[in-house]
Design a protein around this motif. Structure first.
Motif, mmCIF file in Angstrom:
data_model
loop_
_atom_site.group_PDB
_atom_site.id
_atom_site.type_symbol
_atom_site.label_atom_id
_atom_site.label_comp_id
_atom_site.label_asym_id
_atom_site.label_seq_id
_atom_site.Cartn_x
_atom_site.Cartn_y
_atom_site.Cartn_z
ATOM 1 N N UNK A 48 0.942 -1.104 -0.177
ATOM 2 C CA UNK A 48 -0.102 -0.108 -0.166
ATOM 3 C C UNK A 48 0.641 1.438 -0.050
ATOM 4 N N UNK A 49 2.132 0.926 0.644
ATOM 5 C CA UNK A 49 2.691 2.232 0.678
ATOM 6 C C UNK A 49 3.469 2.638 -0.579
ATOM 7 N N UNK A 50 3.735 1.539 -1.156
ATOM 8 C CA UNK A 50 4.436 1.904 -2.624
ATOM 9 C C UNK A 50 3.271 2.564 -3.826
ATOM 10 N N UNK A 51 2.143 1.859 -3.531
ATOM 11 C CA UNK A 51 0.984 2.350 -4.459
ATOM 12 C C UNK A 51 0.667 3.704 -4.082
ATOM 13 N N UNK A 52 0.491 3.986 -2.850
ATOM 14 C CA UNK A 52 0.131 5.541 -2.286
ATOM 15 C C UNK A 52 1.291 6.518 -2.534
ATOM 16 N N UNK A 53 2.424 5.970 -2.619
ATOM 17 C CA UNK A 53 3.618 6.922 -2.913
ATOM 18 C C UNK A 53 3.419 7.242 -4.355
ATOM 19 N N UNK A 54 3.236 6.219 -5.037
ATOM 20 C CA UNK A 54 3.290 6.748 -6.570
ATOM 21 C C UNK A 54 2.075 7.728 -7.040
ATOM 22 N N UNK A 113 -1.130 9.446 5.476
ATOM 23 C CA UNK A 113 -2.255 9.493 6.480
ATOM 24 C C UNK A 113 -3.582 10.063 5.804
ATOM 25 N N UNK A 114 -3.447 11.096 4.861
ATOM 26 C CA UNK A 114 -4.402 11.608 4.156
ATOM 27 C C UNK A 114 -5.249 10.527 3.297
ATOM 28 N N UNK A 115 -4.489 9.597 3.169
ATOM 29 C CA UNK A 115 -4.971 8.450 1.785
ATOM 30 C C UNK A 115 -5.083 7.260 2.537
ATOM 31 N N UNK A 116 -5.156 7.291 4.098
ATOM 32 C CA UNK A 116 -5.664 6.065 4.693
ATOM 33 C C UNK A 116 -4.393 4.851 4.467
ATOM 34 N N UNK A 175 5.986 13.040 2.700
ATOM 35 C CA UNK A 175 5.993 13.027 4.187
ATOM 36 C C UNK A 175 4.922 12.193 4.673
ATOM 37 N N UNK A 176 4.966 11.838 6.042
ATOM 38 C CA UNK A 176 4.250 10.890 6.723
ATOM 39 C C UNK A 176 2.655 11.381 6.530
ATOM 40 N N UNK A 177 2.370 12.748 6.646
ATOM 41 C CA UNK A 177 1.111 13.409 6.601
ATOM 42 C C UNK A 177 0.292 13.079 5.139
ATOM 43 N N UNK A 237 -17.409 -2.063 1.861
ATOM 44 C CA UNK A 237 -18.808 -1.748 1.343
ATOM 45 C C UNK A 237 -18.786 -0.284 1.223
ATOM 46 N N UNK A 238 -18.496 0.352 2.329
ATOM 47 C CA UNK A 238 -18.502 1.976 2.324
ATOM 48 C C UNK A 238 -17.659 2.556 1.251
ATOM 49 N N UNK A 239 -16.493 2.126 1.132
ATOM 50 C CA UNK A 239 -15.507 2.755 0.061
ATOM 51 C C UNK A 239 -16.077 2.388 -1.252
ATOM 52 N N UNK A 240 -16.503 1.112 -1.478
ATOM 53 C CA UNK A 240 -17.204 0.897 -2.959
ATOM 54 C C UNK A 240 -18.283 1.613 -3.263
ATOM 55 N N UNK A 241 -18.917 2.423 -2.409
ATOM 56 C CA UNK A 241 -19.771 3.460 -2.566
ATOM 57 C C UNK A 241 -19.545 4.930 -3.059
ATOM 58 N N UNK A 242 -18.098 4.875 -2.945
ATOM 59 C CA UNK A 242 -17.608 6.110 -3.275
ATOM 60 C C UNK A 242 -17.245 7.021 -1.962
ATOM 61 N N UNK A 243 -17.546 6.613 -0.995
ATOM 62 C CA UNK A 243 -17.493 7.300 0.333
ATOM 63 C C UNK A 243 -16.294 6.799 0.885
ATOM 64 N N UNK A 244 -15.660 7.385 1.920
ATOM 65 C CA UNK A 244 -14.514 7.124 2.636
ATOM 66 C C UNK A 244 -14.781 6.638 4.166
ATOM 67 N N UNK A 245 -14.478 5.513 4.085
ATOM 68 C CA UNK A 245 -15.084 4.846 5.445
ATOM 69 C C UNK A 245 -14.751 5.414 6.584
#
Length: 447
Positions: A47-53, A75-78, A70-72, A228-236
């Motif tokens: 997940x780190x590598x995916x989000x870093x990209x 965090x913004x991307x769970x 940065x770490x923040x 389930x919540x994430x698949x609806x387009x919301x952020x759990x």
């Protein structure tokens, strides 16, 4: 990678890891948490590598170079930020003679073994998340460097990079299932099959609000709700608030790891203060939008003799020899005015008459709280074969005065000679049936 290939990868990874356990002096209990810790770290790194990209795509440029992440940003991307010494590729590429590197841990001490370096990696990860402090395993010095290095190599399988983070999460759950199968259960506590959890979540369709699991185990209800919540387009993490209680501290740690590996945050209480019948650890009486649980079946030693006049027993005092109706009333007591419950109960709770259970059941039904009940087949659990039912309770039913009963005892398929499961199509069919019942378009089906 297709589903068959992923299943083969799961089985191959498990077989390799289990062979190492068999060749060591460690029991399944000793081996479970450290192995899941390594899988956790591997998934977090993916997940780190995916989000870093993703972060680097829109990163501002100064003097011809993109600004460092940065770490923040994570965090913004769970996702967890991982310092270099906690990144999986760093660990797997260490030389055999770790002591020659003179590496220093978070306490400033020189590390002389791979086990110490992996323990330090877990410490570094815990520093990135308050909910993980004191949770991750740090017993890797119990492993020989040779065994630990081989485990790291097993989980560094190139196929994991090809399938992506979501599938690594699935493999993590697969290992969790396998360990649950291998480690004996007691006190009526059984790992809830993912398909049953998904069934509950898909029928309740949570979107926002407070979710409580008063017997949360390894956190499957939270993880499936998050998906389930994430698949609806919301952020759990923005639309849901997760609270759990789990008396077994070992299971509570698995829950926090399981949530973190799926990018979820929550408040989980464990130990004596987490006995749901004696401690409302989160002060949630009358506040929960959803309660989902697989409470211990037919629990006899629950301390009911000390709670005979409890305010929760609105529909009748539950017997001291069986906690099923104590659990039901405990959950109802925590519902908000429009709250809903989805829970797993032993089949006997549908018909038991002993010690006033029949009267309690009648009172709950007459209060028009039971929205639906699904009768399920046997052989769904790893360690018991008894049939179970799913109960759905609502404080504000759409179909007043009506209750939906579904006989699903012939649904599902046999995974092997001992274990039955449900397909996604089975789950969707049941969810659609509930939706049709609620909007008044369901025709009665018999036979």
């Amino acid at each position: 990678m297709d589903n068959a290939s992923i299943k083969k990868l799961e089985a191959d990874l498990w077989e390799s890891a289990d062979l190492l356990r068999a060749g060591s002096k460690l029991t399944s209990n000793q081996y479970c948490m450290p192995v899941l810790g390594l899988l956790f770290l591997r998934y977090a790194y993916s997940r780190y590598k995916m989000v870093e990209e993703e972060i680097l795509k829109d990163r501002p440029v100064r003097n011809g170079r993109k600004m460092p992440v940065e770490a923040s940003d994570f965090t913004a991307k769970s996702a967890l930020f991982l310092p270099e010494m906690a990144q999986f590729d760093y660990l797997v590429n260490l030389p055999e003679n770790v002591a020659s590197l003179g590496l220093v841990n978070v306490s400033g001490q020189t590390m002389g073994s791979l086990g110490e370096v992996v323990n330090n990696a877990m410490e570094l990860v815990e520093q990135q998340s308050d909910q993980l402090i004191g949770v991750l395993p740090k017993s890797y010095t119990d492993f020989s460097d040779e065994l630990l290095g081989e485990l790291l190599r097993i989980f560094n399988n190139n196929a994991l990079d090809e399938v992506g983070g979501d599938v690594i999460g699935r493999i993590y759950e697969y290992f969790l299932n396998k360990f649950a199968k291998n480690i004996a259960s007691d006190d009526g506590v059984f790992f809830t099959p993912k398909s049953l959890v998904k069934m509950i979540v898909n029928i309740l369709e949570p979107k926002s609000g407070i979710l409580l699991d008063p017997a949360c185990g390894s956190g499957g209800m939270f993880v499936q709700t998050g998906d389930f919540v994430n698949e609806t387009g919301l952020r759990a993490n923005q639309s849901m608030t997760f609270y759990g209680q789990e008396k077994v501290e070992y299971n509570a740690k698995l829950c926090l790891m399981n949530m973190a590996v799926h990018g979820l945050t929550g408040v989980i209480k464990s130990g004596d203060e987490a006995n749901s019948f004696y401690h409302d650890a989160h002060n949630l009486e009358g506040k929960c939008n959803y309660v989902m649980a697989n409470p211990p079946f037919n629990l006899s030693n629950w301390g009911g003799d000390k709670l005979k006049d409890d305010v929760r027993w609105k529909f009748g005092t539950p017997p001291t020899g069986n906690a099923n109706y104590a659990w039901i009333q405990h959950m109802i007591h925590h519902l908000a005015p429009n709250g809903k419950i989805g829970l797993v109960l032993a089949n006997g709770a549908l018909s038991s008459q002993s010690s006033g259970e029949g009267e309690i059941r009648k009172n709950i039904i007459q209060a028009d709280l039971v929205e639906g009940i699904v009768a399920l087949p046997t052989q769904l659990f790893y360690s018991v074969t008894i049939p179970v039912t799913l109960w759905f309770i609502s404080k504000n039913k759409k179909q007043k005065g009506k209750t939906l009963f579904i006989d699903a005892r012939k649904m599902g398929y046999m995974v092997d000679r001992k274990h039955r499961d449900f397909t996604d199509e089975d789950i969707q069919k049941l969810a659609d049936t509930f939706a049709q019942f609620q909007d008044g378009t369901l025709e009665e089906v018999k036979g």
